[in-house]
Scaffold this active site. Structure first.
Site, mmCIF file in Angstrom:
data_model
loop_
_atom_site.group_PDB
_atom_site.id
_atom_site.type_symbol
_atom_site.label_atom_id
_atom_site.label_comp_id
_atom_site.label_asym_id
_atom_site.label_seq_id
_atom_site.Cartn_x
_atom_site.Cartn_y
_atom_site.Cartn_z
ATOM 1 N N CYS A 79 0.815 -1.222 0.000
ATOM 2 C CA CYS A 79 0.000 0.000 0.000
ATOM 3 C C CYS A 79 0.844 1.265 0.000
ATOM 4 C CB CYS A 79 -0.963 -0.003 1.194
ATOM 5 S SG CYS A 79 -0.167 0.097 2.817
ATOM 6 N N HIS A 131 -2.642 1.245 6.913
ATOM 7 C CA HIS A 131 -2.966 1.120 5.490
ATOM 8 C C HIS A 131 -3.240 2.510 4.922
ATOM 9 C CE1 HIS A 131 -4.143 -1.063 1.897
ATOM 10 N NE2 HIS A 131 -5.230 -0.315 1.802
ATOM 11 N N HIS A 143 -5.984 1.811 -4.101
ATOM 12 C CA HIS A 143 -4.965 1.321 -3.168
ATOM 13 C C HIS A 143 -4.493 -0.067 -3.585
ATOM 14 C CE1 HIS A 143 -7.775 -1.400 -0.655
ATOM 15 N NE2 HIS A 143 -8.372 -1.132 -1.791
#
Length: 270
Positions: A79, A131, A143
């Site tokens: 990510c 994240h 993402h």
């Protein structure tokens, strides 16, 4: 610029038709794409064209496999590697490597302030800012989700993401290199500042103790200050008294001996 935005809208619409809403369980919650307008429409003003390049770069990576620690499309992206790569390639802005570090830079914004190009953070691993994704607009973000998945678009309204939302940051898009803001530097320098403060406290405490000790010495009676000299005089006096007692004892002993000798002579028979 209009042609550029038009082409981007067409490409984005094509990608969005295949996008998934969440990386975890709950496949029954289909993303409600609805009328997804051009995500950079409100950024078409002069000076904001860079956002279009940023989002185009991000969308061009759709389908790249997730790889933990990955920072290259050729080998895979995690990510934060995905976000760092997109910003570096499109804006020449160097962001920190991890999502937690990214959360410490930029300007904090509320969810209702979100605009395309902002960073959105989530708690997906049991700790905050674990994240990160890139907001596209229309309540969607792109993402690199997790192992077994690839770069995709998700819906922030989905229950999984809605419950794990941690906040958002707006990164300065100007310049060729990211510079950490003053607030972040202040947080990083806190240990040094605390150390300096502690050293100042110790120095101040030492100075106070020295001053207090000097004051105690100054306040001592004269007899106490001359205690060492008084002890020497007392020792001399005691030595003299001891010598006098010794001489007196010797005289008494000598006198006693003479008296005993005289007595024996008198008792001796003629």
């Amino acid at each position: 610029m209009k042609l550029h935005l038009h082409l981007f809208a067409i490409i984005l619409a094509g990608f969005m038709s295949f996008a998934h809403a969440e990386p975890e369980s709950g496949a029954g919650n289909k993303p409600n794409l609805g009328i997804f307008a051009d995500p950079i429409a409100q950024f078409a003003a002069p000076g904001e064209e860079a956002v279009g390049d940023l989002l185009l770069q991000a969308m061009s990576l759709m389908g790249v496999a997730y790889r933990f620690g990955g920072s290259s499309p050729e080998t895979g992206l995690d990510c934060s590697g995905f976000i760092q790569y997109v910003f570096r390639k499109s804006l020449r802005v160097n962001l920190p490597r991890t999502s937690a570090e990214m959360a410490r830079v930029g300007r904090v914004i509320d969810r209702d302030e979100l605009a395309p190009g902002d960073l959105v953070f989530y708690n997906t691993r049991g700790f905050q800012y674990s994240h990160v994704g890139l907001y596209l607009g229309g309540n969607k973000f792109i993402h690199s989700p997790r192992t077994g998945k690839s770069v995709e678009v998700a819906n922030m309204a989905n229950s999984y993401w809605s419950q794990r939302f941690n906040g958002a940051r707006r990164v300065n898009r100007g310049g060729s290199e990211w510079k950490e803001p003053v607030t972040a530097r202040a947080a990083n320098d806190r240990p040094s500042a605390e150390k300096n403060l502690a050293e100042k406290k110790v120095a101040g405490k030492t100075a106070v103790e020295k001053k207090s000790a000097s004051k105690k010495v100054a306040d001592k009676p004269v007899a106490e200050k001359k205690g060492k000299g008084s002890t020497r005089a007392e020792r001399r006096k005691a030595a003299r008294e001891q010598e006098a007692r010794k001489q007196t004892t010797e005289r008494k002993s000598s006198s006693r001996k003479k008296s005993e000798q005289t007595t024996r002579k008198k008792k001796k028979p003629d």
